[in-house]
Design a protein around this motif. Structure first.
Motif: not given
Length: 454
Positions: A168-172
């Protein structure tokens, strides 16, 4: 001694309060090797999530309110509010409710909001908070699900891997940053001293400042600044990571050398004692009268904080200096500066993603924010900015070219370098003369191991 006793009573009370607060926070753990985005399973999960669910649309008719939270100085606040206004002009049905403040106390506010399920829709986050407050990847929205709105192709795989937990990509990332030496050239010229580029020159500058007027210092540091400066010195001397693969790389004796280094700076009038800085009555250096009028003539700070410190100086020329050589190696941390994330509890993920996309990759948002959050990590956003003449860009270029060490995820935890943290307290004990370097070093080493073991 009476004042010191009162001070440490307050510290002890604050520590007790901190324990109570931490009990309300999500567990502070690092993702396991299986959770790390570099694993094959994690990559498959990400790809599957992106392919199946990235089909949302931005609602452009229903009245919607988004909460956006960030910290910073006045320059960042003003630019962000202007960018929000332009976003609202593009999406008249969306109202963005801004929540912003200085950094002090900000992490605790964010932690409690996440724990209570009341986090803002869009959050500016310190990079280490992702792992601290979303150890399983579930407390921030998976940005893969909105990749048709938030263009993830503008980020490198490494940028995305940093913040991918369990697929899961939680932030950029917003930007990358390092600490640089900055100086009030006017004060140095006034005293007749060249801006230092070596440790010997820095020590000599302290003596010259003291001879000119004991109220002048070539460098000022608060507790967190001292922690970074101390590690910079040790890395410059020994050429080692602070932590590598979850293992501390410095012995008690080496860390004690770091405390001796700071005491040497105090003894040579390079930096004021922490007691002196506390007595100035300002919480932040950029609001400290001695910084504003040039009595404090140097600072070791993140490139993203250059603007507010430069603007605070009255009638002085603020310049980005070269790194002060303190050994045979090039010390200093580089890290992801800040990140944008969306709360897992948001009711409007598509609209929240549209807000982030506007700020990082659309011209009206990007040019309005400029370099107030550093040099953009978003490739499209970076191409939209003319950073010629930007001191932030100048500082960032120096940091990226010089610093050889990546920051570990433990260093900036509030329980370690925060106002109730182990390292913070050890620095105070040392500067106030309440403990010797070896005892302080053991305190730091024990605290670091405790952070790693969590």
């Amino acid at each position: 001694m009476k004042k010191t006793a009162v001070k440490w009573t307050a510290v002890a009370l604050a520590g007790a309060m901190s324990v109570s607060l931490v009990g309300c926070m999500p567990t502070q753990t690092q993702p396991s090797a299986e959770q790390n985005s570099g694993s094959a399973d994690a990559g498959a999960t990400t790809a599957e999530s992106t392919a199946v669910t990235a089909d949302m649309e931005v609602d452009t008719t229903t009245p919607i309110t988004l909460r956006m939270n960030w910290w910073g100085g006045e320059t960042r606040h003003k630019a962000t509010l202007e960018a929000i206004q332009k976003f609202q002009e593009k999406y008249p049905n969306i109202t963005v409710a801004p929540e912003y403040e200085a950094f002090n106390g900000h992490e605790e506010k964010v932690a409690l909001a996440i724990k209570s399920g009341n986090a803002p829709d869009v959050m500016q986050l310190d990079w280490s908070w992702i792992f601290t407050y979303s150890p399983d990847g579930n407390n921030f929205y998976d940005l893969n699900k909105v990749s048709n709105i938030l263009d993830l192709s503008n980020y490198t795989d490494a940028d995305k891997d940093i913040f991918t937990i369990n697929g899961k990509l939680n932030a950029i990332p917003i930007s990358k940053t390092g600490r640089v030496f900055c100086w009030n050239k006017t004060t140095f010229d006034q005293i007749g001293v060249e801006i230092p580029t070596t440790l010997d020159e820095l020590l000599a500058a302290g003596k010259s400042f003291e001879a000119y007027d004991p109220s002048y210092y070539p460098l000022v540091t608060k507790e967190l600044d001292r922690a970074f400066l101390m590690i910079y010195y040790l890395q410059s001397k020994y050429g080692k990571d602070w932590v590598k693969d979850g293992v501390p790389q410095y012995s008690k004796e080496e860390i004690a050398e770091g405390f001796d280094f700071l005491k040497n700076l105090e003894d040579n009038h390079v930096i004021p004692t922490l007691q002196k800085v506390a007595g100035d009555g300002a919480d932040l250096i950029d609001t400290n009268a001695n910084w504003i009028d040039g009595h404090y003539a140097g600072i070791f700070l993140y490139d993203t904080s250059v603007v507010k410190h430069a603007e605070a100086v009255e009638n002085g020329e603020f310049v980005i200096g070269d790194y002060v050589k303190m050994g045979d190696y090039q010390g200093g941390f580089i890290k992801v500066n800040q990140a944008f994330g969306i709360s897992a509890t948001t009711e409007h993920p598509a609209e929240a993603a549209a807000l982030i996309q506007f700020l990082v990759a659309e011209e009206d948002g990007v040019t309005t924010l400029g370099d107030t959050r550093g040099v953009p990590a978003n490739k499209a956003g970076l191409e939209m900015l003319d950073l010629s003449g930007s001191q932030v860009a100048e500082a960032n270029a120096k940091a990226v070219a010089w610093c050889n060490f990546q920051m570990d995820p433990y260093f900036e935890r509030s329980s370690f370098t925060g106002s109730d943290g182990t390292f913070f307290n050890a620095l105070q004990l040392s500067s106030y003369g309440e403990s010797d370097s070896e005892a302080c070093a053991q305190m730091v080493l024990d605290g670091l191991q405790s952070e790693i073991n969590q």
